[in-house]
Motif scaffolding. Structure first.
Motif, mmCIF file in Angstrom:
data_model
loop_
_atom_site.group_PDB
_atom_site.id
_atom_site.type_symbol
_atom_site.label_atom_id
_atom_site.label_comp_id
_atom_site.label_asym_id
_atom_site.label_seq_id
_atom_site.Cartn_x
_atom_site.Cartn_y
_atom_site.Cartn_z
ATOM 1 N N VAL A 1 40.846 43.948 36.596
ATOM 2 C CA VAL A 1 40.181 42.928 35.780
ATOM 3 C C VAL A 1 40.635 43.003 34.326
ATOM 4 O O VAL A 1 40.834 41.977 33.672
ATOM 5 N N ARG A 2 40.831 44.245 33.815
ATOM 6 C CA ARG A 2 41.383 44.385 32.459
ATOM 7 C C ARG A 2 42.734 43.683 32.370
ATOM 8 O O ARG A 2 43.031 42.991 31.392
ATOM 9 N N GLY A 3 43.573 43.887 33.378
ATOM 10 C CA GLY A 3 44.870 43.218 33.381
ATOM 11 C C GLY A 3 44.730 41.717 33.485
ATOM 12 O O GLY A 3 45.495 40.961 32.854
ATOM 13 N N ALA B 1 49.870 49.766 38.488
ATOM 14 C CA ALA B 1 50.085 48.630 39.391
ATOM 15 C C ALA B 1 48.850 47.740 39.439
ATOM 16 O O ALA B 1 48.966 46.515 39.541
ATOM 17 N N ALA B 2 47.658 48.341 39.366
ATOM 18 C CA ALA B 2 46.418 47.558 39.376
ATOM 19 C C ALA B 2 46.351 46.638 38.159
ATOM 20 O O ALA B 2 45.996 45.462 38.275
ATOM 21 N N VAL B 3 46.705 47.161 36.985
ATOM 22 C CA VAL B 3 46.702 46.350 35.762
ATOM 23 C C VAL B 3 47.722 45.220 35.868
ATOM 24 O O VAL B 3 47.412 44.058 35.574
ATOM 25 N N LEU B 4 48.941 45.547 36.293
ATOM 26 C CA LEU B 4 50.000 44.534 36.399
ATOM 27 C C LEU B 4 49.646 43.479 37.440
ATOM 28 O O LEU B 4 49.940 42.289 37.255
ATOM 29 N N LEU C 1 47.382 42.306 46.414
ATOM 30 C CA LEU C 1 46.331 43.004 45.678
ATOM 31 C C LEU C 1 45.915 44.270 46.417
ATOM 32 O O LEU C 1 45.785 45.341 45.824
ATOM 33 N N ARG C 2 45.698 44.148 47.719
ATOM 34 C CA ARG C 2 45.300 45.318 48.503
ATOM 35 C C ARG C 2 46.366 46.401 48.458
ATOM 36 O O ARG C 2 46.076 47.590 48.430
ATOM 37 N N ASN D 1 42.027 41.715 24.022
ATOM 38 C CA ASN D 1 42.041 42.148 25.422
ATOM 39 C C ASN D 1 42.955 43.342 25.645
ATOM 40 O O ASN D 1 42.685 44.167 26.533
ATOM 41 N N CYS D 2 44.029 43.451 24.868
ATOM 42 C CA CYS D 2 44.858 44.658 24.938
ATOM 43 C C CYS D 2 44.071 45.879 24.446
ATOM 44 O O CYS D 2 44.165 46.973 25.031
ATOM 45 N N LEU D 3 43.285 45.677 23.387
ATOM 46 C CA LEU D 3 42.460 46.758 22.860
ATOM 47 C C LEU D 3 41.408 47.198 23.878
ATOM 48 O O LEU D 3 41.162 48.398 24.066
ATOM 49 N N ILE D 4 40.809 46.224 24.567
ATOM 50 C CA ILE D 4 39.812 46.538 25.598
ATOM 51 C C ILE D 4 40.459 47.306 26.752
ATOM 52 O O ILE D 4 39.864 48.235 27.315
ATOM 53 N N LEU D 5 41.697 46.945 27.107
ATOM 54 C CA LEU D 5 42.412 47.675 28.165
ATOM 55 C C LEU D 5 42.643 49.127 27.756
ATOM 56 O O LEU D 5 42.389 50.059 28.537
ATOM 57 N N ILE D 6 43.121 49.332 26.527
ATOM 58 C CA ILE D 6 43.407 50.694 26.044
ATOM 59 C C ILE D 6 42.119 51.517 25.986
ATOM 60 O O ILE D 6 42.077 52.670 26.410
ATOM 61 N N ALA D 7 41.042 50.897 25.475
ATOM 62 C CA ALA D 7 39.760 51.613 25.397
ATOM 63 C C ALA D 7 39.183 51.837 26.791
ATOM 64 O O ALA D 7 38.469 52.816 27.030
ATOM 65 N N GLY D 8 39.496 50.923 27.714
ATOM 66 C CA GLY D 8 38.922 51.015 29.050
ATOM 67 C C GLY D 8 39.500 52.109 29.918
ATOM 68 O O GLY D 8 38.843 52.564 30.861
#
Length: 554
Positions: A89-91, A49-52, A40-41, A286-293
């Motif tokens: 967190v979105r991921g 990479a953060a999302v994945l 993670l770090r 949750n995919c929609l929230i990721l795109i909007a985020g």
């Protein structure tokens, strides 16, 4: 079968689902927690990479809440930025939704295979990694089994006269259904468990089309509330990521509910069955929230900072100096067991003071306020006074008639108190000197150097909390983990020093100016960690887990 018996069977099946979900998560945390934290770090600097990484962690830990808490703690320690933390967190939310999709398939054949293999692995060896892997497999088997039990337990509800009335009411009152699903998810502390329960009930025909989507939106609201409530007493920096998740996911679910009620679209495009609509709706949301985020990440981060600042103002330096009542009761000296318990309480209070000092010293590196420096030095004086009082009290206990265990405990507490005083001295006499030097010369660490330093400090602070818990629990597994963390910290020290010298070789002016302070701080933190790790040795020796001066291999 009576209604009460049906509900009892259903409650038992749901309880097994929650227990199995927790079993998988704790198994992964114990076996691979450090590896996951390092990954993670290492990957949080790149947004993709953060999302994945968030997706992978949620699948591994079976919980987006666990990822939110982990990322929030890293953001609070300065290891990752708040923006990257929100993307992770979105991921994680998408990852937990994918877990639901996977578990919605017919996996009944995996139940005996996972239970048999997991039990064999757990019982055949004492090696920690293999036992935790077995624990994970058993947890997966029980999780799948619990879904079958929920389906079987809910089958008699088809003949219920009350259930259709309740379902019809919820279908006609989406707001109540939304809030009920949110409450249920908060009680479960798991969105995966809540969605799987609804999927199983939908497979039995208990949830009509349209209501399933509303329930999914409620699940996402309830899930977004869990982490902020769990971190409500944490440091302000730790709460930013959970609050940001609440703003995006919780508020997003509310917006989607309003649009759903207003537009009343057909849910058929989400799948042929209601169960498919629930799972696919969960993933789509949750995919929609990721795109909007992505475009809103900066705005949400600033809003989160503002909310946290309003809800949890920074305490003044005066709040550090809190009057305490001594637990060293002289009248209990003739009862050694009670007297040792009193001494343990007082040593734990010293631990709390040391933890405050250890947390505040890293803040002074960033903002050296004279009043805060003075307050920190006063805390060291408090430790010195308590150390003298505890030492005298333990000396009086040794004059009584003690059995062997009580005598050993007395020596253990005395040794712990000495080490805690040494930790306080290192913070005040060494690290506080570095703070003053940095402040007087107006020096600044490089961004990479400061990140390394905060990550190293966060690890030492986590190990300190393990050591403080060990004084009370005397748990052999915690003692073993504490000594193993000491070895890992040694490797991290080498990595940090190597990174520092790399920056020096590249000609970084700021690295050159702060080189001595950086290296001396790492050395002091390592010494503090070694002192606290030594608290594990009496426990390990008692359980026969020491070979000479080394931890016995298993």
């Amino acid at each position: 079968m009576s209604g009460s018996i049906v509900l009892l069977h259903l409650a038992g099946a749901v309880a097994l689902l929650l227990w199995a979900t927790r079993m998988v998560r704790t198994g992964v945390e114990r076996a691979y927690g450090e590896v996951l934290r390092r990954r993670l770090r290492a990957t949080m600097r790149n947004p993709v990479a953060a999302v994945l990484t968030g997706v992978a962690l949620a699948i591994a830990l079976q919980s987006s809440t666990a990822v939110t808490l982990l990322v929030g703690s890293f953001a609070g320690a300065g290891i990752v930025s708040g923006m990257s933390g929100q993307l992770a967190v979105r991921g994680a939310e998408i990852g937990s939704a994918l877990v639901v999709k996977l578990l919605s398939f017919d996996l009944s054949l995996l139940v005996p295979a996972c239970l048999a293999a997991g039990t064999a692995m757990f019982m055949a060896t004492e090696r920690r990694a293999w036992r935790q892997a077995g624990r994970i497999l058993v947890g997966i088997g029980l999780l799948i089994l619990s879904l079958e039990l929920i389906g079987e337990a809910s089958e008699p509800l088809r003949d219920s006269r009350l259930l259709p009335v309740i379902v019809d009411y919820l279908a006609g009152d989406p707001v109540t259904a939304y809030l009920l699903a949110a409450l249920m998810t908060w009680l479960f502390h798991s969105s995966i468990a809540a969605v799987l329960l609804f999927v199983t009930l939908a497979d039995r025909g208990f949830i009509p089309p349209g209501l399933g989507v509303v329930l999914v939106l409620g699940v996402n609201l309830g899930s977004s509330v869990i982490a902020p409530l769990l971190t409500r007493g944490a440091e302000p920096a730790v709460r930013i990521v959970p609050i940001g998740n609440l703003l995006m996911r919780g508020a997003g679910s509310l917006v989607m509910l309003i649009l759903w009620i207003w537009l009343q679209p057909s849910p058929d495009w989400l799948g042929f069955s209601v169960a498919d609509q629930i799972v696919n709706g969960h993933i789509s949301f949750n995919c929609l929230i990721l795109i909007a985020g992505l475009p809103l990440a900066g705005l949400v981060y600033r809003a989160s900072q503002g909310i946290v600042a309003l809800a949890a103002p920074v305490p003044s330096a005066d709040s550090l100096a809190v009057a305490e009542v001594s637990a060293l009761d002289e009248t209990a000296l003739d009862r050694p067991a009670q007297a040792l318990a009193n001494a343990t309480r007082e040593v734990v209070r010293v631990c709390e003071t040391v933890e405050i000092m250890l947390r505040r010293i890293i803040e002074l590196y960033e903002r050296a306020d004279p009043e805060d420096i003075k307050a920190l030095a006063a805390l060291d004086d408090r430790i010195d006074r308590k150390h003298a009082d505890i030492k005298l009290y333990l000396a009086k206990i040794t004059t009584r008639d003690l059995n062997e265990d009580e005598a050993l405990r007395c020596q253990e507490l005395l040794g712990a108190c000495v080490k805690l005083e040494q930790v306080g001295d290192i913070i005040v006499r060494n690290m506080l000197v570095h703070v003053r030097k940095k402040n007087e010369r107006k020096l600044e660490f490089t961004e990479e150097g400061w990140r390394d330093l905060k990550a190293f400090h966060a690890t030492v602070l986590a190990n300190a909390r393990l050591a403080f818990n060990l004084l009370v629990t005397r748990d052999a597994e915690t003692a073993r983990q504490l000594v193993q963390e000491k070895d890992r910290l040694r490797a991290r020290e080498k990595e940090s020093s190597r990174n520092h010298f790399t920056r020096l070789s590249e000609g970084s002016a700021r690295s050159l100016e702060t080189s001595t302070i950086h290296l001396d701080t790492i050395r002091d933190l390592k010494e503090i960690n070694s002192l606290l790790a030594s608290l594990a040795y009496p426990v390990l020796e008692e359980h026969g887990l020491l070979s000479g001066s080394r931890l016995r291999a298993t």
